[in-house]
Design an enzyme around this catalytic site. Structure first.
Site, PDB file in Angstrom:
ATOM      1  N   HIS A  67      52.726  77.729  26.697  1.00  0.00           N
ATOM      2  CA  HIS A  67      51.942  77.354  26.120  1.00  0.00           C
ATOM      3  C   HIS A  67      50.676  78.182  25.557  1.00  0.00           C
ATOM      4  O   HIS A  67      50.737  79.348  26.430  1.00  0.00           O
ATOM      5  CB  HIS A  67      51.038  76.336  27.050  1.00  0.00           C
ATOM      6  CG  HIS A  67      49.988  75.243  26.476  1.00  0.00           C
ATOM      7  ND1 HIS A  67      48.734  75.508  26.191  1.00  0.00           N
ATOM      8  CD2 HIS A  67      50.353  74.059  26.164  1.00  0.00           C
ATOM      9  CE1 HIS A  67      48.131  74.476  25.697  1.00  0.00           C
ATOM     10  NE2 HIS A  67      49.001  73.376  25.670  1.00  0.00           N
ATOM     11  N   ASP A 110      55.483  68.595  28.185  1.00  0.00           N
ATOM     12  CA  ASP A 110      56.770  67.971  27.378  1.00  0.00           C
ATOM     13  C   ASP A 110      57.651  68.126  28.213  1.00  0.00           C
ATOM     14  O   ASP A 110      58.790  67.346  28.213  1.00  0.00           O
ATOM     15  CB  ASP A 110      56.902  68.538  25.958  1.00  0.00           C
ATOM     16  CG  ASP A 110      55.834  68.263  25.174  1.00  0.00           C
ATOM     17  OD1 ASP A 110      55.531  67.059  24.956  1.00  0.00           O
ATOM     18  OD2 ASP A 110      55.479  68.917  24.312  1.00  0.00           O
TER      19      ASP A 110
END
Ligand code: ACO
Length: 378
Positions: free
Chosen positions: A261, A315
Site C-alpha cells: 500500500h 483486498d
C-alpha cells in the site's frame, strides 16, 4: 511558488485539503470523520457510516431514519436502465456494466446544476441506493434470470443479498457484509477518489463523477486486486503449495496481489478486521480452504516483504468472505464500488464548496523546433 520535482504517481503530493477521513500509515489507524473504523464496525451500520462521511457528523435518530427511508425509496431502477443492461454482452465484466449503467443514470436524473445542494442530496441518495440494484441486477440478467426488485423494508445489506439470490441470508452474514461495506466506504486520496475529483472539478454531474471513479477502481493495482487475490489463491490450490508460489514470485520479482500500500507501512487495519470477520463467518458455515492458503501466503510473504514494509491490504481477505458467501468472484470489485460510492460522494460534496479546476503541470521531455518533413521524404 517554486516548480516541484516530478513525483511519479504524485506520491506524497497533497491533492486536496479534506476532513473526510485520515490514515496513519505508521500506526495502522484509519478514521472516518475522526472515528476509528474499528469503532464504526462495532457500533454503526453502512448507511449510518455513509451519512457520517457525507455530512460530517453522526445523524440523530430522526435524521438517520429519514436517511435510511430516502435510500430505501430510491433503490428501484427504471425499466430503461434494466433494458440497457440486457443489451450488454453477458460475458463482459460487471465493473463495465456498472460503469455504463451509472453513466446512463445521469441521462435520467437532473444532476447538472451542482450548485443546487438539495438536488445534490438526492443525487447522493440515488447513487448510494441504486448501485447495489445495478450490481445484483446485472449478476442475474447475464445468466438470463430476471432482475429482482428491491424490498423497501429490508436493510441495505440484507436487501442486496435478497436482490442477488431471492433469499434473505443468515443475520450474521448481513452483519458481516455490512461491516465489509463500512471498511470499503472511504480511504482518503486514492486513485478512484482522485479520478472522481478531477472529473468533479469540471463541474460535471455526480453520475459522471462516480462513473469515472468506477473506471479507476477497476484496475488490478486498486480495487480489482480483490478479484485477483482469490484467483491467485485458487491457482495455489492448497496451503502446502503457498511457500513455493511465494518463493517463485519473489525470485521473478512479481507482485503478490493483496499486498502493499502506498500509505500503510504496517498491516492494513481493514485486513485485520476482515480476518476477524472471517473467523465469525466460518463459525456458521465451516472454514474455507482459501483462507488457509491465504494464511500460508501471508506467513511466507512476510519473511520476504517485512523489511520493505509491505503487508496484506484490504483486498487480501475481503474476497475470501464474499467467496464463502457464494458471491461470484467478478462481483467483488463492483461490491467495493457499492461501498466506496459514499466516500467518492463525500469528497465531491466537500470539493464543491471551494472548487478549482484540476489542471496540473508537466515537465516537458520532448524536442522543440523540429522541421516538418514532407511525406515523400520520410
Ligand atoms: N508484492 C511484492 N512486492 C511488493 C508488493 C507486492 N504486492 N507491493 C510492493 N512491493 C515492493 C515493490 O516491488 C517495491 O520493491 P523495490 O523497492 O525493491 O522495487 C517496494 O515494495 C515498493 O513498491 P511500489 O510498487 O513502488 O509501491 P507503490 O506505493 O507504488 O505501490 C501498490 C502500491 C500499487 C498498491 C503495490 O503495493 C501493488 O502493486 N500491490 C499489489 C496490488 C494490490 O494489492 N493493490 C490493492 C491496493 S489497496 C487498494 O487499492 C484498495
Amino acid at each position: 511558488m517554486m516548480p516541484h520535482d516530478f513525483m511519479p504517481g504524485l506520491a506524497g503530493i497533497p491533492a486536496a485539503k479534506s476532513a473526510v477521513s485520515d490514515v496513519d500509515g505508521e500506526r495502522g489507524v484509519l478514521e472516518y470523520r475522526g472515528i476509528r473504523v474499528e469503532e464504526l464496525c462495532k457500533r454503526s451500520s453502512y448507511l449510518e457510516t455513509a451519512y457520517l462521511l457525507l455530512f460530517g457528523h453522526l445523524p440523530t435518530r430522526a435524521a438517520l431514519s429519514r436517511w435510511v427511508e430516502d435510500v430505501a425509496h430510491h433503490r428501484r431502477l427504471k425499466y430503461s436502465i434494466i433494458d440497457l443492461m440486457k443489451c450488454l454482452p453477458e460475458q463482459g465484466h460487471p465493473m463495465d456494466a456498472l460503469q455504463a449503467a451509472v453513466a446512463a443514470l445521469g441521462m435520467f436524473y437532473p444532476g447538472r446544476n451542482v450548485e443546487d445542494m438539495e438536488n445534490n442530496y438526492w443525487s447522493a441518495v440515488r447513487l448510494i441506493a441504486k448501485l447495489p440494484t445495478i450490481v445484483a441486477g446485472w449478476a442475474r440478467l447475464r445468466r438470463g434470470d430476471d432482475a429482482i426488485p428491491p424490498r423497501d423494508e429490508l436493510g441495505f445489506s440484507e436487501n442486496f443479498f435478497y436482490m442477488l439470490t431471492e433469499k434473505t441470508p443468515h443475520p450474521l452474514w448481513v452483519d458481516i457484509f455490512d461491516d465489509c461495506m463500512i471498511l470499503h466506504a472511504e480511504h482518503t486520496m486514492n486513485a478512484s477518489t482522485f479520478t472522481g475529483l478531477v472529473t468533479a472539478s469540471t463541474l460535471a454531474d455526480p453520475y459522471t463523477v462516480v462513473a469515472s471513479s468506477i473506471g479507476a477502481l477497476k484496475g488490478p493495482l486498486h480495487g480489482g486486486a480483490n478479484e485477483e487475490v482469490v484467483q491467485m489463491l485458487r491457482e495455489i490450490g492448497t496451503p502446502d503449495r503457498a511457500g513455493a508460489y511465494v518463493d517463485e514470485h519473489m525470485r521473478t520479482k512479481q507482485k503478490l496481489m493483496g499486498f502493499g500500500h502506498r500509505i500503510y507501512k504496517v498491516k492494513d487495519p481493514r485486513a485485520t478486521i476482515l480476518q476477524s470477520l472471517c473467523g465469525s463467518l466460518f463459525k456458521t458455515c465451516g472454514t474455507s480452504q482459501l483462507y488457509d492458503i491465504a494464511l500460508a501466503v501471508e506467513r511466507k510473504a512476510t519473511d520476504f516483504l517485512k523489511e520493505k514494509k509491505v503487508h496484506p491490504n484490504v483486498d487480501f481477505y475481503s474476497g475470501i468472505i464474499y467467496d464463502k458467501m457464494g458471491i461470484d468472484t467478478d462481483l467483488f470489485t463492483p461490491i467495493f464500488a457499492m461501498a466506496r460510492v459514499a466516500g467518492w460522494l463525500a469528497h465531491w460534496l466537500e470539493q464543491l464548496r471551494e472548487n478549482k479546476l484540476f489542471r496540473p503541470d508537466q515537465i516537458y521531455a520532448g524536442e522543440h523546433d523540429r522541421p516538418y518533413v514532407p511525406l515523400d521524404q520520410r
